[in-house]
Motif scaffolding. Structure first.
Motif, mmCIF file in Angstrom:
data_model
loop_
_atom_site.group_PDB
_atom_site.id
_atom_site.type_symbol
_atom_site.label_atom_id
_atom_site.label_comp_id
_atom_site.label_asym_id
_atom_site.label_seq_id
_atom_site.Cartn_x
_atom_site.Cartn_y
_atom_site.Cartn_z
ATOM 1 N N GLU A 100 0.284 -38.204 39.573
ATOM 2 C CA GLU A 100 -0.887 -38.974 39.124
ATOM 3 C C GLU A 100 -0.508 -39.943 38.014
ATOM 4 O O GLU A 100 -0.955 -41.089 37.992
ATOM 5 N N ARG A 120 -9.009 -26.666 47.334
ATOM 6 C CA ARG A 120 -9.428 -27.826 46.539
ATOM 7 C C ARG A 120 -9.854 -27.404 45.139
ATOM 8 O O ARG A 120 -9.563 -28.066 44.148
ATOM 9 N N GLU A 121 -10.553 -26.274 45.092
ATOM 10 C CA GLU A 121 -11.026 -25.771 43.810
ATOM 11 C C GLU A 121 -9.839 -25.361 42.930
ATOM 12 O O GLU A 121 -9.739 -25.762 41.769
ATOM 13 N N GLY A 152 -7.882 -28.310 41.875
ATOM 14 C CA GLY A 152 -8.681 -29.334 41.202
ATOM 15 C C GLY A 152 -8.568 -30.693 41.864
ATOM 16 O O GLY A 152 -8.429 -31.715 41.186
ATOM 17 N N LEU A 153 -8.621 -30.711 43.189
ATOM 18 C CA LEU A 153 -8.398 -31.958 43.917
ATOM 19 C C LEU A 153 -9.627 -32.841 43.941
ATOM 20 O O LEU A 153 -10.756 -32.362 44.088
ATOM 21 N N ASP A 154 -9.373 -34.121 43.836
ATOM 22 C CA ASP A 154 -10.431 -35.101 44.017
ATOM 23 C C ASP A 154 -10.865 -35.045 45.487
ATOM 24 O O ASP A 154 -10.016 -34.892 46.371
ATOM 25 N N PRO A 155 -12.176 -35.183 45.748
ATOM 26 C CA PRO A 155 -12.628 -35.129 47.150
ATOM 27 C C PRO A 155 -11.950 -36.169 48.045
ATOM 28 O O PRO A 155 -11.831 -35.971 49.255
ATOM 29 N N SER A 156 -11.488 -37.270 47.447
ATOM 30 C CA SER A 156 -10.863 -38.311 48.268
ATOM 31 C C SER A 156 -9.395 -38.011 48.584
ATOM 32 O O SER A 156 -8.766 -38.739 49.358
ATOM 33 N N THR A 157 -8.837 -36.966 47.986
ATOM 34 C CA THR A 157 -7.440 -36.626 48.261
ATOM 35 C C THR A 157 -7.351 -35.817 49.550
ATOM 36 O O THR A 157 -7.906 -34.723 49.625
ATOM 37 N N HIS A 185 -3.754 -42.545 54.656
ATOM 38 C CA HIS A 185 -4.313 -42.548 53.303
ATOM 39 C C HIS A 185 -3.814 -43.771 52.530
ATOM 40 O O HIS A 185 -4.579 -44.425 51.827
ATOM 41 N N THR A 239 -5.931 -46.764 50.672
ATOM 42 C CA THR A 239 -5.956 -46.833 49.206
ATOM 43 C C THR A 239 -5.221 -48.031 48.632
ATOM 44 O O THR A 239 -5.534 -48.478 47.538
#
Ligand SMILES: Nc1nc2c(ncn2[C@@H]2O[C@H](COP(=O)(O)OP(=O)(O)O)[C@@H](O)[C@H]2O)c(=O)[nH]1
Ligand SMILES: [Mg+2]
Length: 200
Positions: A133, A158-159, A162-167, A190, A194
């Motif tokens: 990142e 995801r939880e 801590g992933l962004d929903p778009s990942t 992707h 992006t």
């Protein structure tokens, strides 16, 4: 996207002058399956810089991988055609924290990263995500489904990470060419969504 990746396993080591190239990283903690993944897909004999793990490294590297006798000290390198004129260069970057400066070097010119993780060691992916990142690289998470690893739901993964929903998040078997190909297709798709449009 057409199923070009790996469709021609033997285009030869040379490249034609009219081919466009894309550089991508395969990153992940030690033992996540990076070398295995590059091996499974590369059309050329992958370049590996594995070194025997020494006793001196056992306290630093992962001591819970008794069968793992080598570790990537610089990088893995492989090549795969995405289409007849689009070539993906894959750089597998070492996962240990002390090699993060190598990862930063390898990231120069890379369009994105496939972040490979072992569901038995999800926490080891955090520091890698931080670096990816910080480098501003778009990335896809690929959970390498080891045989005896727990199977988490996507929501749980995801939880925890801590992933962004778009990942994008995919599962794969890094040993299988088709599975690696599918994960790389998700990465390239992707990147297409992006990355900014090229300036004409
Ligand atoms: N069962 C299983 N084993 C795998 C898979 N991917 C890698 N491995 C094994 O896990 C170990 C570590 O893989 P490696 O590619 O060296 O990890 P790296 O440190 O990320 O390069 C090796 O013994 C691989 O054969 C997988 O999808 N399933
Ligand atoms: Mg390796």
């Amino acid at each position: 996207m057409p199923d070009y990746i790996g469709s021609d396993p033997d285009p030869g080591p040379g490249l034609r002058g009219d081919e466009r190239t894309v550089k991508a990283l395969v990153v992940g903690h030690m033992g996540a399956g990076k070398t295995t993944m590059v091996d499974s897909i590369s059309e050329i004999e992958p370049v590996k810089t594995e070194e025997a793990m020494t006793d001196a490294g056992t306290h630093i590297d992962r001591a819970d991988l008794p069968d793992k006798t080598t570790t990537t000290v610089a990088m893995d390198f492989g090549r795969v055609h995405l289409s007849a004129d689009l070539v993906l260069y894959l750089f597998g970057a070492p996962g240990q924290a002390r090699f993060f400066d190598i990862l930063e070097d390898l990231a120069r010119g890379a369009l994105g990263a496939l972040v490979l993780c072992d569901p038995r060691h999800l926490a080891e992916t955090y520091p890698i995500l931080e670096v990816v990142e910080a480098l501003g690289l778009p990335y896809v998470i690929a959970v390498n489904e080891f045989d005896d690893a727990p199977r988490y739901t996507e929501a749980r993964l995801r939880e925890v990470m801590g992933l962004d929903p778009s990942t994008p998040l995919v599962s794969c078997d890094a040993r299988q060419r088709g599975s690696t190909r599918d994960a790389l297709i998700v990465l390239v798709q992707h990147l297409l969504t992006t990355l900014p449009e090229p300036v004409r």
